[in-house]
Design an enzyme around this catalytic site. Structure first.
Site, short mmCIF file in Angstrom:
data_model
loop_
_atom_site.label_atom_id
_atom_site.label_comp_id
_atom_site.label_asym_id
_atom_site.label_seq_id
_atom_site.Cartn_x
_atom_site.Cartn_y
_atom_site.Cartn_z
N LYS A 199 0.83 -1.22 0.00
CA LYS A 199 0.00 0.00 0.00
C LYS A 199 0.86 1.26 0.00
O LYS A 199 0.62 2.19 -0.76
CB LYS A 199 -0.92 0.04 1.25
CG LYS A 199 -1.89 -1.11 1.34
CD LYS A 199 -2.79 -0.99 2.55
CE LYS A 199 -2.06 -1.07 3.89
NZ LYS A 199 -1.38 -2.37 4.13
N GLU A 211 1.51 5.17 11.09
CA GLU A 211 2.42 4.22 10.40
C GLU A 211 3.85 4.47 10.86
O GLU A 211 4.10 5.24 11.77
CB GLU A 211 2.26 4.36 8.89
CG GLU A 211 0.87 3.99 8.39
CD GLU A 211 0.59 2.48 8.44
OE1 GLU A 211 1.46 1.69 8.04
OE2 GLU A 211 -0.51 2.10 8.91
N ARG A 212 4.80 3.81 10.19
CA ARG A 212 6.20 3.89 10.63
C ARG A 212 6.77 5.30 10.45
O ARG A 212 6.54 5.93 9.43
CB ARG A 212 7.06 2.90 9.85
CG ARG A 212 6.74 1.47 10.18
CD ARG A 212 7.60 0.53 9.35
NE ARG A 212 6.92 -0.74 9.20
CZ ARG A 212 6.13 -1.06 8.18
NH1 ARG A 212 5.98 -0.19 7.18
NH2 ARG A 212 5.52 -2.21 8.13
N1 LIG Z 1 5.44 -2.53 -6.22
C1 LIG Z 1 6.45 -3.09 -5.52
N2 LIG Z 1 7.60 -3.43 -6.11
C2 LIG Z 1 8.59 -3.99 -5.40
N3 LIG Z 1 8.55 -4.27 -4.09
C3 LIG Z 1 7.42 -3.95 -3.44
C4 LIG Z 1 6.30 -3.35 -4.11
N4 LIG Z 1 5.32 -3.17 -3.21
C5 LIG Z 1 5.79 -3.61 -2.05
N5 LIG Z 1 7.05 -4.09 -2.15
C6 LIG Z 1 7.86 -4.68 -1.08
O1 LIG Z 1 7.01 -5.02 0.01
C7 LIG Z 1 7.36 -4.26 1.17
C8 LIG Z 1 6.12 -3.83 1.91
O2 LIG Z 1 5.40 -2.89 1.13
P1 LIG Z 1 4.62 -1.68 1.82
O3 LIG Z 1 4.15 -0.80 0.72
O4 LIG Z 1 5.42 -1.07 2.89
O5 LIG Z 1 3.37 -2.48 2.45
P2 LIG Z 1 2.12 -1.94 3.25
O6 LIG Z 1 2.17 -0.46 3.20
O7 LIG Z 1 0.93 -2.49 2.49
O8 LIG Z 1 2.22 -2.51 4.61
C9 LIG Z 1 8.19 -3.11 0.64
O9 LIG Z 1 9.11 -2.65 1.59
C10 LIG Z 1 8.87 -3.71 -0.56
O10 LIG Z 1 10.00 -4.44 -0.16
MG LIG Z 2 2.36 0.90 4.76
#
Ligand SMILES: Nc1ncnc2c1ncn2[C@@H]1O[C@H](COP(=O)(O)OP(=O)(O)O)[C@@H](O)[C@H]1O
Ligand SMILES: [Mg+2]
Length: 436
Positions: A158, A184-185
């Site tokens: 996300k 969030e973080r």
């Molecule tokens: N489109 C993408 N391409 C490559 N890696 C991704 C992508 N989306 C997520 N990731 C990987 O997954 C991890 C978690 O994604 P994140 O966006 O932080 O998740 P969320 O916000 O849904 O908890 C990222 O740190 C990255 O390593």
């Molecule tokens: Mg997130």
């Protein structure tokens, strides 16, 4: 006499007794300690005691301490000087720059004051903002003044998708971008700041943070503060605003935590009932007026990957488009991990996206649905037993799924893959090539 006295402190709840001149709900009180601790009046008891929240979790207040009324609610600074800045829920700076309070040129605004005037958005012609992300431009077109939600469990992408959207459209946006970090973080806030700075986008951005290190009072307020400043720019400066919030579910969670602290009784699905109307009020404020527009992108965390969660359902009703990210898709290595069948938009109509795009979207949806039902059959009888036309459709659907994956610019440093952008025309042509 506008003075009260602290009679009890429990967790973030502070009881203040006023003998006369009762404060109002939402008023800011200031304690007599060195920090001048801010207390927010949550509600008033029949016996004249104000039930207050210790907004900054400050520990130096004590029973017996005097408390003064300010006669004001929460006010945040507004105006051109807020651009490029980072604020907390109370409008205090989180960058190293000076506070805007007390600056004679800066006016403030009560965050709970909902603007009056014309908020009914009279659209002349829907304006599509291209994001360069194939799956979004095709399934959930980004239309000025409307709302997109990015929904999914933890770690499905996300935040990455939100950052990519900011990266791609903030630079082509003549208006102003807002980013609000809710629960969030903290690290993610720093990363965004660095990215925007690197690309010289800070000059068009306002940022607010009430991340997971903050108490629930601040996490529950920060979204409202950000919306209030966005309303200022929309109505007073006629701006078009792109409003990003990560994560709207944390607003609900913070409200719920506050409800628990205040001793309210949860009902539906463990949520305190007034949360739903509060979410509605906040979503309604993320709207356009006759002066300017707000286009909103918000992430929504799904607890336990359960899309039927009542709070998640509730927010979904407020959105024009919903991008569902799924763990199952992520596990297959497809990025962005969009669940194409669950993703939907009320904006995919011929008068908004045009006949060509609309017809293609119907064809693609039907191929994807067929793929889904054939998957079960193939698992039992094998692909070779399918009729030639089913087999051809199945192959097309698989190509489509692959086509809609795309490398992101914002993960270049993470995985070394160069980010990609596509025009909507390229996306439509790519789909046509696969399905005809
Ligand atoms: N489109 C993408 N391409 C490559 N890696 C991704 C992508 N989306 C997520 N990731 C990987 O997954 C991890 C978690 O994604 P994140 O966006 O932080 O998740 P969320 O916000 O849904 O908890 C990222 O740190 C990255 O390593
Ligand atoms: Mg997130």
């Amino acid at each position: 006499m506008n003075k009260g006295v602290i009679i009890s402190i429990r967790d973030l709840i502070v009881l203040v007794r006023f003998d006369d001149a009762q404060p109002f709900t939402g008023e800011i009180l200031v304690a007599g300690n060195k920090e001048r601790t801010i207390l927010l009046v949550d509600n008033l008891r029949d016996d004249g005691v104000a039930i207050c929240l210790n907004v900054r979790s400050e520990q130096s207040i004590q029973k017996g301490m005097a408390v003064e009324r300010t006669g004001k609610g929460i006010e945040i600074p507004t105006g051109p000087k807020t651009v490029g800045r980072i604020f907390d829920a109370l409008g205090q700076p989180l960058d190293e720059l000076p506070s805007l309070y007390g600056d004679p040129e800066v006016k403030t605004r009560n965050i709970f004051k909902i603007p009056t005037g014309n908020t009914s958005f009279t659209v002349t012609k829907p304006q599509i903002l291209e994001t360069g992300i194939k799956v979004i431009d095709f399934f959930t077109p980004f239309v000025k003044g409307r709302k997109i939600g990015i929904i999914g469990g933890a770690g499905v992408g996300k935040t990455v998708l939100t950052m990519e959207l900011i990266h791609n459209i903030a630079k082509s946006n003549a208006g102003l971008s807002f980013f609000t970090g809710i629960g969030e973080r903290i690290r993610e806030g720093h990363e965004l700041f660095e990215t925007l700075k690197e690309r010289d986008l800070l000059k068009n951005t306002c940022m607010f943070f009430g991340q997971m290190n903050e108490n629930p009072v601040q996490r529950a307020l920060v979204g409202i503060s950000a919306v209030s400043l966005a309303e200022y720019f929309r109505d007073e400066e006629g701006k078009d605003i792109l409003f990003f919030a990560d994560n709207m579910y944390r607003y609900i969670q913070a409200r719920n935590e506050l409800g628990t602290i205040l001793g309210q009784i949860p009902s539906e699905g463990g949520y305190e009932p007034t949360i739903f109307s509060d979410v509605k009020v906040l979503q309604d404020r993320l709207s356009s007026s006759d002066k300017g527009s707000i286009t909103a992108v918000q992430t929504i965390y799904v607890p336990a990957d359960d899309l039927s969660d009542p709070a998640v359902q509730m927010i979904q009703h407020e959105l024009d488009s919903i991008i569902v990210l799924s763990r199952e898709v992520a596990e297959k290595g497809i990025r962005p991990a969009v669940d194409l069948l669950r993703t939907s938009s009320s904006l995919l109509s011929p008068d908004i996206v045009g006949d060509r795009h609309y017809v293609l979207s119907v064809q693609v949806q039907s191929l994807l649905q067929k793929h889904e039902s054939l998957r079960g059959i193939i698992a039992i009888i094998g692909e070779n037993e399918l009729s030639p036309s089913d087999r051809a459709d199945y192959a097309k659907a698989r190509k489509l799924i692959e086509f809609f994956s795309q490398k992101m610019h914002v993960t270049e440093d993470l995985n070394g893959n160069k980010g990609e952008s596509f025009t909507r025309e390229q996306t439509l042509a790519g789909v046509e090539e696969i399905i005809v």
